[in-house]
Design an enzyme around this catalytic site. Structure first.
Site, short mmCIF file in Angstrom:
data_model
loop_
_atom_site.label_atom_id
_atom_site.label_comp_id
_atom_site.label_asym_id
_atom_site.label_seq_id
_atom_site.Cartn_x
_atom_site.Cartn_y
_atom_site.Cartn_z
N ASP A 124 -23.49 32.60 38.50
CA ASP A 124 -24.62 33.43 38.08
C ASP A 124 -25.53 32.62 37.14
O ASP A 124 -25.57 32.85 35.93
CB ASP A 124 -24.12 34.70 37.40
CG ASP A 124 -25.20 35.77 37.28
OD1 ASP A 124 -26.29 35.57 37.85
OD2 ASP A 124 -24.94 36.78 36.61
N HIS A 142 -28.82 36.49 39.09
CA HIS A 142 -29.18 37.83 39.54
C HIS A 142 -30.54 38.26 39.02
O HIS A 142 -31.12 39.22 39.53
CB HIS A 142 -28.08 38.85 39.17
CG HIS A 142 -27.97 39.19 37.72
ND1 HIS A 142 -26.98 38.66 36.91
CD2 HIS A 142 -28.69 40.02 36.94
CE1 HIS A 142 -27.12 39.16 35.69
NE2 HIS A 142 -28.14 40.00 35.68
N SER A 195 -29.54 40.73 30.50
CA SER A 195 -29.14 39.72 31.49
C SER A 195 -29.95 38.45 31.34
O SER A 195 -31.16 38.48 31.10
CB SER A 195 -29.34 40.26 32.90
OG SER A 195 -28.35 41.16 33.26
#
Length: 277
Positions: free
Chosen positions: A132, A86, A227
């Protein structure tokens, strides 16, 4: 329906229709003048690291079509940064910063370069918190220094290891509060790996074997801006920061990471890293 919001914006778990409205990289709104940012926020429950204590850590300043954002990553070879899918989804370019402690300063140890080559897992879907994992290919090979070193990856022999009850380090420049800004200095938290079955009680069954979870009951939780960062045990990266509780970072909820041992073949096929058997 699940509400999923990635760490870069407001952490996973959202209805599919709502999730598409969430751009995972639009916050914090990084500008060219980083000095304008508040400097008090950091990873929830984290502590300051020593400068270059974690030399594999990468900072990723993201340029989207109409906005900017921030993620973490880890150096896995002279040419590749490992991060979350992402973090590279719909990104135009990324400024990669290596050898950094304070990303608001220009430090002698730092190397900065811009990349426009990204690889995202082919099965990644922004609506679903799986697959991911992504890569950033650097335009030039890195020369390793005391401040810039690659992280080790687990071998295929570790593929069945759950890592449960072990303690791992997680590092990042993420926030300590949902409405704060990214930390100027690199933070670290030491977290315990919990079993996926327990993690699924919090996340209503969306945790799969390809995830690894950390406890949140001590208040040490990845947050917005974390992230793509590395979860590491004894110098070996076992996870990539992926998602957490949709209502915010300060709720003592587990953090969910992409389990690297589930993607060793993918990493080997899409980078120059050779994972040992």
């Amino acid at each position: 329906m699940y509400r999923a919001i990635v760490f870069c914006l407001a952490l996973f778990l959202a209805k599919a229709s709502e999730f598409q409205k969430v751009q995972p990289k639009v916050f914090p709104r990084i500008t060219a003048d980083l000095s304008s940012y508040e400097r008090q926020s950091r990873i929830v429950g984290g502590e300051d690291t020593m400068p270059n204590e974690f030399p594999y850590q990468a900072a990723l300043f993201l340029e989207l079509e109409a906005d900017t954002g921030f993620c973490g990553g880890s150096l896995i070879s002279e040419k590749y940064i490992l991060t979350a899918a992402h973090c590279v989804w719909e990104v135009a370019s990324i400024e990669v910063v290596l050898g950094a402690y304070n990303i608001f300063d220009v430090e002698d140890t730092q190397i900065r370069m811009k990349s426009t080559e990204f690889i995202m897992h082919a099965d990644y879907n922004i609506k679903v918190p799986r697959y991911d994992i992504g890569l950033v290919k650097l335009p030039n090979s890195i020369v390793f220094t005391d401040a810039i070193q690659k992280v080790s990856l687990p071998s295929f022999s570790k593929a069945d290891d759950t890592f449960e009850s072990l303690y791992a380090n997680f590092t990042g420049w993420g926030k300590i509060e949902d409405d704060g800004s990214i930390s100027p200095t690199l933070l670290v938290s030491t977290v315990e790996i919990i079993e996926n079955r327990l993690c699924n009680l919090y996340f209503f069954g969306i945790i799969k074997e390809s995830h690894v979870c950390t406890d949140g009951y001590r208040g040490q939780t990845p947050c917005n801006g974390d992230s793509g960062g590395a979860l590491v045990i004894n110098g070996v990266q076992i996870g990539i920061a992926s998602f957490g509780f949709g209502l915010g970072c300060n709720h003592l909820w587990p953090g969910a990471f992409t389990r690297i041992t589930s993607y060793l073949e993918w990493i080997q096929e899409n980078s120059d890293v050779m994972v040992l058997p």
